[in-house]
Design a protein around this motif. Structure first.
Motif, mmCIF file in Angstrom:
data_model
loop_
_atom_site.group_PDB
_atom_site.id
_atom_site.type_symbol
_atom_site.label_atom_id
_atom_site.label_comp_id
_atom_site.label_asym_id
_atom_site.label_seq_id
_atom_site.Cartn_x
_atom_site.Cartn_y
_atom_site.Cartn_z
ATOM 1 N N LEU A 30 36.627 -48.411 -3.776
ATOM 2 C CA LEU A 30 38.029 -48.003 -3.814
ATOM 3 C C LEU A 30 38.142 -46.487 -3.900
ATOM 4 O O LEU A 30 37.521 -45.860 -4.762
ATOM 5 N N VAL A 31 38.952 -45.938 -3.017
ATOM 6 C CA VAL A 31 39.299 -44.522 -3.066
ATOM 7 C C VAL A 31 40.803 -44.438 -3.313
ATOM 8 O O VAL A 31 41.594 -45.001 -2.553
ATOM 9 N N THR A 32 41.180 -43.739 -4.368
ATOM 10 C CA THR A 32 42.588 -43.547 -4.711
ATOM 11 C C THR A 32 42.904 -42.067 -4.650
ATOM 12 O O THR A 32 42.256 -41.261 -5.330
ATOM 13 N N VAL A 33 43.865 -41.720 -3.806
ATOM 14 C CA VAL A 33 44.277 -40.320 -3.678
ATOM 15 C C VAL A 33 45.621 -40.174 -4.378
ATOM 16 O O VAL A 33 46.647 -40.658 -3.907
ATOM 17 N N SER A 34 45.601 -39.506 -5.508
ATOM 18 C CA SER A 34 46.809 -39.390 -6.315
ATOM 19 C C SER A 34 46.672 -38.222 -7.278
ATOM 20 O O SER A 34 45.572 -37.893 -7.722
ATOM 21 N N SER A 35 47.820 -37.631 -7.605
ATOM 22 C CA SER A 35 47.806 -36.561 -8.599
ATOM 23 C C SER A 35 48.112 -37.124 -9.980
ATOM 24 O O SER A 35 48.124 -36.391 -10.966
ATOM 25 N N THR A 40 44.436 -43.632 0.551
ATOM 26 C CA THR A 40 44.083 -44.598 -0.488
ATOM 27 C C THR A 40 43.800 -45.952 0.138
ATOM 28 O O THR A 40 44.629 -46.494 0.884
ATOM 29 N N ALA A 41 42.619 -46.486 -0.150
ATOM 30 C CA ALA A 41 42.196 -47.748 0.450
ATOM 31 C C ALA A 41 40.854 -48.155 -0.140
ATOM 32 O O ALA A 41 40.206 -47.368 -0.839
ATOM 33 N N VAL A 42 40.458 -49.379 0.165
ATOM 34 C CA VAL A 42 39.082 -49.789 -0.083
ATOM 35 C C VAL A 42 38.287 -49.442 1.166
ATOM 36 O O VAL A 42 38.667 -49.829 2.277
ATOM 37 N N TYR A 43 37.223 -48.699 0.985
ATOM 38 C CA TYR A 43 36.392 -48.248 2.099
ATOM 39 C C TYR A 43 35.152 -49.136 2.167
ATOM 40 O O TYR A 43 34.458 -49.322 1.167
ATOM 41 N N TYR A 44 34.897 -49.639 3.364
ATOM 42 C CA TYR A 44 33.761 -50.528 3.591
ATOM 43 C C TYR A 44 32.785 -49.884 4.570
ATOM 44 O O TYR A 44 33.200 -49.317 5.591
ATOM 45 N N CYS A 45 31.502 -50.015 4.276
ATOM 46 C CA CYS A 45 30.519 -49.589 5.263
ATOM 47 C C CYS A 45 30.049 -50.800 6.066
ATOM 48 O O CYS A 45 30.132 -51.938 5.604
ATOM 49 N N ASN A 46 29.592 -50.502 7.254
ATOM 50 C CA ASN A 46 29.140 -51.542 8.169
ATOM 51 C C ASN A 46 27.871 -51.070 8.864
ATOM 52 O O ASN A 46 27.724 -49.879 9.154
ATOM 53 N N ALA A 47 26.981 -51.999 9.114
ATOM 54 C CA ALA A 47 25.758 -51.666 9.853
ATOM 55 C C ALA A 47 25.384 -52.824 10.752
ATOM 56 O O ALA A 47 25.504 -53.990 10.353
ATOM 57 N N GLU A 48 24.925 -52.492 11.946
ATOM 58 C CA GLU A 48 24.383 -53.496 12.857
ATOM 59 C C GLU A 48 22.870 -53.354 12.831
ATOM 60 O O GLU A 48 22.343 -52.264 13.048
#
Length: 120
Positions: free
Chosen positions: A115-120, A89-97
């Motif tokens: 935001l990705v939340t891993v929960s039942s 569970t976290a906020v996922y960020y993409c990056n590009a150069e």
């Protein structure tokens, strides 16, 4: 360049996710692309990274569960993760150069985060 991420949300433990991040704007070349994640109070950490020729490497916490790929024609990077755990569970960020013209400097850009939340 702008990076637009999509695909986050609620996932059950043991499930999978697929995130996409598309770059748009003035693009001459995109070098490395990647995914990072961050939880409150912690530093942003590498999830996976891919070069323009397709070489990839991953953070230790997701190795063997994550696959990063890219479509150079669409200027898009993808993250596929399996066997998700609550600690993913976290906020996922993409990056590009990226390079806007053949003569411009190589610059790093971040997406807005999903935001990705891993929960039942």
């Amino acid at each position: 360049v702008q990076l637009q991420a999509s695909g986050g949300g609620l996932v059950q433990p043991g499930g999978s996710l697929r995130l996409s991040c598309a770059a748009s704007g003035k693009i001459f070349w995109i070098f490395d692309m990647g995914w990072y994640r961050q939880t409150p109070g912690k530093q942003r950490e590498l999830v996976g990274h891919i070069t323009s020729d397709g070489s990839s490497y991953y953070g230790r916490s997701v190795k063997d569960r994550a696959t990063v790929s890219r479509d150079n024609d669409k200027h898009t990077v993808y993250l596929q993760m399996e066997s998700l755990k609550p600690e993913d569970t976290a906020v996922y960020y993409c990056n590009a150069e990226h390079q806007a013209t053949p003569y411009s400097a190589r610059t790093s850009h971040w997406g807005q985060g999903t935001l990705v939340t891993v929960s039942s």
